[in-house]
Design an enzyme around this catalytic site. Structure first.
Site, short mmCIF file in Angstrom:
data_model
loop_
_atom_site.label_atom_id
_atom_site.label_comp_id
_atom_site.label_asym_id
_atom_site.label_seq_id
_atom_site.Cartn_x
_atom_site.Cartn_y
_atom_site.Cartn_z
N GLY A 1 0.82 -1.20 0.00
CA GLY A 1 0.00 0.00 0.00
C GLY A 1 0.85 1.25 0.00
O GLY A 1 2.01 1.23 0.44
N GLN B 1 2.74 9.89 1.86
CA GLN B 1 4.06 9.28 1.72
C GLN B 1 4.83 9.84 0.54
O GLN B 1 6.05 9.68 0.45
CB GLN B 1 3.94 7.75 1.58
CG GLN B 1 3.45 7.07 2.86
CD GLN B 1 3.41 5.56 2.71
OE1 GLN B 1 2.44 5.02 2.20
NE2 GLN B 1 4.45 4.87 3.12
N CYS C 1 6.67 -0.63 6.59
CA CYS C 1 6.17 0.59 5.95
C CYS C 1 7.25 1.11 5.00
O CYS C 1 8.42 1.18 5.38
CB CYS C 1 5.85 1.63 7.01
SG CYS C 1 5.25 3.20 6.34
N LEU C 2 6.86 1.50 3.81
CA LEU C 2 7.82 2.04 2.84
C LEU C 2 8.49 3.31 3.36
O LEU C 2 9.58 3.66 2.93
CB LEU C 2 7.12 2.33 1.51
CG LEU C 2 6.61 1.10 0.73
CD1 LEU C 2 5.77 1.53 -0.46
CD2 LEU C 2 7.77 0.21 0.27
N HIS D 1 -3.56 0.34 8.10
CA HIS D 1 -2.26 0.99 8.04
C HIS D 1 -2.32 2.25 7.17
O HIS D 1 -1.85 3.33 7.57
CB HIS D 1 -1.24 -0.02 7.50
CG HIS D 1 0.15 0.50 7.33
ND1 HIS D 1 1.23 -0.03 8.02
CD2 HIS D 1 0.68 1.48 6.55
CE1 HIS D 1 2.33 0.63 7.67
NE2 HIS D 1 2.02 1.53 6.78
N GLU D 2 -2.92 2.10 5.98
CA GLU D 2 -2.96 3.24 5.05
C GLU D 2 -3.91 4.32 5.54
O GLU D 2 -3.64 5.52 5.41
CB GLU D 2 -3.38 2.78 3.65
CG GLU D 2 -2.46 1.73 3.01
CD GLU D 2 -1.00 2.10 3.02
OE1 GLU D 2 -0.67 3.30 2.96
OE2 GLU D 2 -0.16 1.19 3.12
N HIS E 1 -2.27 6.56 7.90
CA HIS E 1 -1.39 7.55 7.26
C HIS E 1 -2.15 8.84 6.96
O HIS E 1 -1.60 9.93 7.04
CB HIS E 1 -0.84 7.01 5.93
CG HIS E 1 0.43 6.22 6.05
ND1 HIS E 1 1.56 6.72 6.67
CD2 HIS E 1 0.76 4.98 5.61
CE1 HIS E 1 2.52 5.80 6.60
NE2 HIS E 1 2.07 4.74 5.95
ZN ZN Z 1 3.09 2.97 5.73
#
Ligand code: ZN
Length: 163
Positions: free
Chosen positions: A46, A51, A88-89, A130-131, A134
């Site tokens: 995701g 991000q 997480c990226l 998770h997303e 964000h």
């Molecule tokens: Zn993340």
């Protein structure tokens, strides 16, 4: 289409509440195309707009079959519990243990503004939570309860799946 730079958690963009999308125009479509391409290139599950420095309520998710675009998403139902590792990226190289609902139902708008519902379990449920976090300026490590050690990360045989 173009790849966008993925910011890390030190960047202030990742700690701000994102605003709703109001214009479903060509500019949004280009952003969504770029987000999908960036997610695929990063081999992630995701990717949320903050991000890449865009403070709007948008994320894309790779379900394994296709990329789903969620605009102005809301989680409407959760059930069960799962306990597992998450990455997480924007927090590269780290893995933390997080408890999440096992099933999550959300509603969101597509790139044309049409509302739809999506329900998923396990990885998809985890990714939706998770997303969505964000978009409210929260990083998953805030709700994680334990960081995996280097030894544990080394012992992982599967490839990483980061959101
Ligand atoms: Zn993340």
């Amino acid at each position: 289409m173009a790849l966008r730079k993925i910011l890390t958690s030190e960047d202030s963009a990742l700690h701000k509440r994102c605003r709703p999308v109001t214009k479903f125009d060509e500019k949004l479509h280009t952003l969504l195309d770029d987000m999908g391409e960036t997610l695929t290139a990063a081999n992630g599950v995701g990717l949320a707009a903050p991000q890449i420095g865009i403070l709007r309520r948008i994320f894309v998710m790779d379900t394994g079959e296709e990329i789903v675009e969620l605009i102005n998403p809301e989680i409407i139902e959760t059930s069960g519990e799962q306990d597992g590792m998450e990455g997480c990226l924007s927090v590269p190289g780290e893995w933390w243990m997080v408890k999440r609902p096992n099933v999550v139902k959300a509603r969101a708008q597509d790139r044309y503004g049409k509302w739809f519902e999506i329900e998923g379990e396990e990885l998809i449920a985890r990714c939706l939570c998770h997303e969505n976090d964000h978009l409210d300026g929260h990083i998953y490590t805030e709700v994680a309860y334990r960081k995996l050690t280097d030894e544990e990360i080394e012992a992982m045989t599967s490839t990483s799946e980061e959101a």
